[in-house]
Write a protein that holds these residues in place. Structure first.
Motif, PDB file in Angstrom:
ATOM      1  N   VAL A 214      63.630  51.783  34.430  1.00  0.00           N
ATOM      2  CA  VAL A 214      63.818  53.209  34.950  1.00  0.00           C
ATOM      3  C   VAL A 214      62.638  53.557  35.133  1.00  0.00           C
TER       4      VAL A 214
ATOM      5  N   THR B 121      60.278  64.177  35.587  1.00  0.00           N
ATOM      6  CA  THR B 121      61.048  65.202  35.368  1.00  0.00           C
ATOM      7  C   THR B 121      60.468  66.770  35.771  1.00  0.00           C
TER       8      THR B 121
ATOM      9  N   GLU C  47      61.085  57.704  36.222  1.00  0.00           N
ATOM     10  CA  GLU C  47      61.585  59.096  36.412  1.00  0.00           C
ATOM     11  C   GLU C  47      60.741  60.030  36.379  1.00  0.00           C
TER      12      GLU C  47
ATOM     13  N   SER D 182      65.405  59.973  39.257  1.00  0.00           N
ATOM     14  CA  SER D 182      65.252  58.494  38.712  1.00  0.00           C
ATOM     15  C   SER D 182      65.504  57.479  39.532  1.00  0.00           C
ATOM     16  N   TYR D 183      64.904  56.546  39.340  1.00  0.00           N
ATOM     17  CA  TYR D 183      65.061  55.323  40.145  1.00  0.00           C
ATOM     18  C   TYR D 183      65.343  54.127  39.243  1.00  0.00           C
ATOM     19  N   ARG D 184      66.393  53.198  39.261  1.00  0.00           N
ATOM     20  CA  ARG D 184      66.826  52.102  38.367  1.00  0.00           C
ATOM     21  C   ARG D 184      66.938  50.992  39.257  1.00  0.00           C
TER      22      ARG D 184
ATOM     23  N   SER E  71      65.684  65.960  36.695  1.00  0.00           N
ATOM     24  CA  SER E  71      64.987  64.710  36.876  1.00  0.00           C
ATOM     25  C   SER E  71      65.498  64.085  38.128  1.00  0.00           C
TER      26      SER E  71
END
Length: 98
Positions: free
Chosen positions: A27, A31, A29, A20-22, A18
């Motif tokens: 979040v 996948t 995501e 992801s950007y937080r 995955s």
């Protein structure tokens, strides 16, 4: 988008992964599943409303394309969002499977 791209992280297991950007407690995501040594299948992209319109989803797919180029992988975008991005970016055809 550069700030977003710089903050995207990748997690990889033997069969899945995955991106992801937080930020600010939210979040986004994307996948994927690994299908053999050189193919990843993007199966889902989720971007919360807090990030809509900021290019976060595109940044996630762009990162996958960049990594695929570096690793010699192909991408099969089954996720509707990722598939739409591949249609909008013909310059990504070198990593498109099929």
């Amino acid at each position: 988008m550069t700030d977003i791209a710089d903050q995207i992280t990748e997690e990889v297991t033997e069969t899945k992964g995955s991106y992801s950007y937080r930020a600010d407690g939210a979040v986004a995501e994307m996948t994927y599943s690994r299908a053999g040594a050189n193919l990843i299948i993007i199966d889902h992209t989720e971007v919360p409303d807090a990030f809509r319109g900021q290019g976060v989803g595109v940044a996630l797919v762009t990162r996958a394309v960049s990594d695929a180029r570096l690793r010699g992988h192909k991408i099969l975008p089954l996720c509707p969002f990722a598939a739409a991005q591949f249609r909008r970016h013909p310059e990504w055809s070198d990593v498109l499977n099929g």
